[in-house]
Write a protein that holds these residues in place. Structure first.
Motif, PDB file in Angstrom:
ATOM      1  N   PHE A  33     -12.374  16.751 -35.124  1.00 54.33           N
ATOM      2  CA  PHE A  33     -13.613  16.334 -35.204  1.00 54.33           C
ATOM      3  C   PHE A  33     -14.474  17.226 -34.247  1.00 54.33           C
ATOM      4  O   PHE A  33     -15.672  17.888 -34.465  1.00 54.33           O
ATOM      5  CB  PHE A  33     -13.998  14.923 -34.666  1.00 54.33           C
ATOM      6  N   TYR A  34     -14.022  17.423 -32.935  1.00 54.92           N
ATOM      7  CA  TYR A  34     -14.673  18.411 -32.011  1.00 54.92           C
ATOM      8  C   TYR A  34     -14.574  19.803 -32.420  1.00 54.92           C
ATOM      9  O   TYR A  34     -15.653  20.232 -31.926  1.00 54.92           O
ATOM     10  CB  TYR A  34     -13.876  17.898 -30.729  1.00 54.92           C
ATOM     11  N   PHE A  35     -13.560  20.153 -33.044  1.00 57.08           N
ATOM     12  CA  PHE A  35     -13.634  21.789 -33.435  1.00 57.08           C
ATOM     13  C   PHE A  35     -14.677  21.909 -34.510  1.00 57.08           C
ATOM     14  O   PHE A  35     -15.421  22.828 -34.358  1.00 57.08           O
ATOM     15  CB  PHE A  35     -12.234  21.823 -34.099  1.00 57.08           C
ATOM     16  N   ALA A  36     -15.012  20.929 -35.543  1.00 61.40           N
ATOM     17  CA  ALA A  36     -16.117  21.227 -36.460  1.00 61.40           C
ATOM     18  C   ALA A  36     -17.285  20.861 -36.004  1.00 61.40           C
ATOM     19  O   ALA A  36     -18.390  21.412 -36.014  1.00 61.40           O
ATOM     20  CB  ALA A  36     -15.656  20.216 -37.467  1.00 61.40           C
ATOM     21  N   ALA A  37     -17.416  20.100 -35.080  1.00 60.73           N
ATOM     22  CA  ALA A  37     -18.754  19.605 -34.363  1.00 60.73           C
ATOM     23  C   ALA A  37     -19.025  20.919 -33.312  1.00 60.73           C
ATOM     24  O   ALA A  37     -20.070  21.379 -33.370  1.00 60.73           O
ATOM     25  CB  ALA A  37     -18.734  18.554 -33.410  1.00 60.73           C
ATOM     26  N   GLY A  38     -18.221  21.473 -32.905  1.00 58.78           N
ATOM     27  CA  GLY A  38     -18.475  22.561 -31.882  1.00 58.78           C
ATOM     28  C   GLY A  38     -18.886  23.897 -32.804  1.00 58.78           C
ATOM     29  O   GLY A  38     -19.846  24.464 -32.279  1.00 58.78           O
ATOM     30  N   ASN A  39     -18.305  23.918 -33.936  1.00 59.94           N
ATOM     31  CA  ASN A  39     -18.771  25.350 -34.739  1.00 59.94           C
ATOM     32  C   ASN A  39     -19.911  24.853 -35.475  1.00 59.94           C
ATOM     33  O   ASN A  39     -20.781  25.817 -35.334  1.00 59.94           O
ATOM     34  CB  ASN A  39     -17.579  25.297 -35.723  1.00 59.94           C
ATOM     35  N   PHE A  40     -20.334  23.580 -35.843  1.00 63.67           N
ATOM     36  CA  PHE A  40     -21.663  23.531 -36.317  1.00 63.67           C
ATOM     37  C   PHE A  40     -22.634  23.612 -35.442  1.00 63.67           C
ATOM     38  O   PHE A  40     -23.684  24.212 -35.592  1.00 63.67           O
ATOM     39  CB  PHE A  40     -21.626  21.989 -36.637  1.00 63.67           C
ATOM     40  N   LEU A  41     -22.540  23.141 -34.076  1.00 67.64           N
ATOM     41  CA  LEU A  41     -23.495  23.293 -33.087  1.00 67.64           C
ATOM     42  C   LEU A  41     -23.740  24.669 -32.743  1.00 67.64           C
ATOM     43  O   LEU A  41     -24.913  25.304 -32.542  1.00 67.64           O
ATOM     44  CB  LEU A  41     -23.322  22.295 -31.783  1.00 67.64           C
ATOM     45  N   ASN A  42     -22.695  25.384 -32.953  1.00 70.46           N
ATOM     46  CA  ASN A  42     -22.681  26.959 -32.512  1.00 70.46           C
ATOM     47  C   ASN A  42     -23.750  27.740 -33.641  1.00 70.46           C
ATOM     48  O   ASN A  42     -24.448  28.245 -33.380  1.00 70.46           O
ATOM     49  CB  ASN A  42     -21.162  27.528 -32.503  1.00 70.46           C
ATOM     50  N   VAL A  43     -23.296  27.250 -34.803  1.00 69.81           N
ATOM     51  CA  VAL A  43     -24.227  27.919 -35.783  1.00 69.81           C
ATOM     52  C   VAL A  43     -25.792  27.342 -35.789  1.00 69.81           C
ATOM     53  O   VAL A  43     -26.511  28.461 -35.700  1.00 69.81           O
ATOM     54  CB  VAL A  43     -23.723  27.369 -37.243  1.00 69.81           C
ATOM     55  N   GLN A  44     -25.875  26.236 -35.485  1.00 75.63           N
ATOM     56  CA  GLN A  44     -27.335  25.647 -35.116  1.00 75.63           C
ATOM     57  C   GLN A  44     -27.908  26.584 -33.934  1.00 75.63           C
ATOM     58  O   GLN A  44     -29.160  26.673 -33.901  1.00 75.63           O
ATOM     59  CB  GLN A  44     -27.327  24.379 -35.001  1.00 75.63           C
ATOM     60  N   PHE A  45     -27.299  26.634 -32.981  1.00 78.32           N
ATOM     61  CA  PHE A  45     -27.668  27.415 -31.756  1.00 78.32           C
ATOM     62  C   PHE A  45     -28.102  28.744 -32.147  1.00 78.32           C
ATOM     63  O   PHE A  45     -29.302  29.439 -31.830  1.00 78.32           O
ATOM     64  CB  PHE A  45     -26.618  27.233 -30.661  1.00 78.32           C
ATOM     65  N   ASN A  46     -27.240  29.370 -32.968  1.00 80.28           N
ATOM     66  CA  ASN A  46     -27.418  30.770 -33.197  1.00 80.28           C
ATOM     67  C   ASN A  46     -28.715  31.010 -34.342  1.00 80.28           C
ATOM     68  O   ASN A  46     -29.485  32.101 -34.193  1.00 80.28           O
ATOM     69  CB  ASN A  46     -26.195  31.527 -34.104  1.00 80.28           C
ATOM     70  N   ILE A  47     -28.721  30.086 -35.164  1.00 77.82           N
ATOM     71  CA  ILE A  47     -29.978  30.281 -36.045  1.00 77.82           C
ATOM     72  C   ILE A  47     -31.142  29.858 -35.180  1.00 77.82           C
ATOM     73  O   ILE A  47     -32.187  30.696 -35.481  1.00 77.82           O
ATOM     74  CB  ILE A  47     -30.025  29.046 -37.340  1.00 77.82           C
ATOM     75  N   LEU A  48     -31.172  29.075 -34.310  1.00 74.90           N
ATOM     76  CA  LEU A  48     -32.451  28.737 -33.634  1.00 74.90           C
ATOM     77  C   LEU A  48     -32.724  29.941 -32.609  1.00 74.90           C
ATOM     78  O   LEU A  48     -33.965  30.347 -32.559  1.00 74.90           O
ATOM     79  CB  LEU A  48     -32.348  27.507 -32.640  1.00 74.90           C
ATOM     80  N   ASN A  49     -31.708  30.693 -32.180  1.00 76.10           N
ATOM     81  CA  ASN A  49     -31.973  31.834 -31.340  1.00 76.10           C
ATOM     82  C   ASN A  49     -32.692  32.785 -32.223  1.00 76.10           C
ATOM     83  O   ASN A  49     -33.377  33.659 -31.702  1.00 76.10           O
ATOM     84  CB  ASN A  49     -30.834  32.161 -30.788  1.00 76.10           C
TER      85      ASN A  49
END
Length: 83
Positions: free
Chosen positions: A1-17
């Motif tokens: 769960f934490y691995f998937a959540a971390g990757n999801f949040l990383n993608v969202q962070f990169n899109i927002l940047n």
């Protein structure tokens, strides 16, 4: 769960940047803001005792200084590549 959540949040962070840089093309400034906000978040958690603060010794700080610098520099270069 934490691995998937971390990757999801990383993608969202990169899109927002990437969206930010379309309107505000100053990647070094944005990178510094990211790091300063992280510093304040850490200070809040340590100051509120939500996370236990342990005083690091001199050898630990010496061993950690180069990887910490390279991590911060890599973060800045990643943001520059998005801009």
């Amino acid at each position: 769960f934490y691995f998937a959540a971390g990757n999801f949040l990383n993608v969202q962070f990169n899109i927002l940047n990437k969206q930010i840089y379309n309107y505000f093309p100053y990647p070094w400034f944005v990178s510094c803001v990211h790091l300063i906000v992280g510093l304040f978040v850490m200070a809040f958690f340590w100051g509120s005792k939500l996370v236990e603060y342990e005083q690091p010794d001199k050898d630990f700080l010496k061993a950690l200084s180069l990887p910490a610098f390279l991590h911060a520099f890599g973060h800045c270069l990643t943001n520059v590549s998005f801009a």
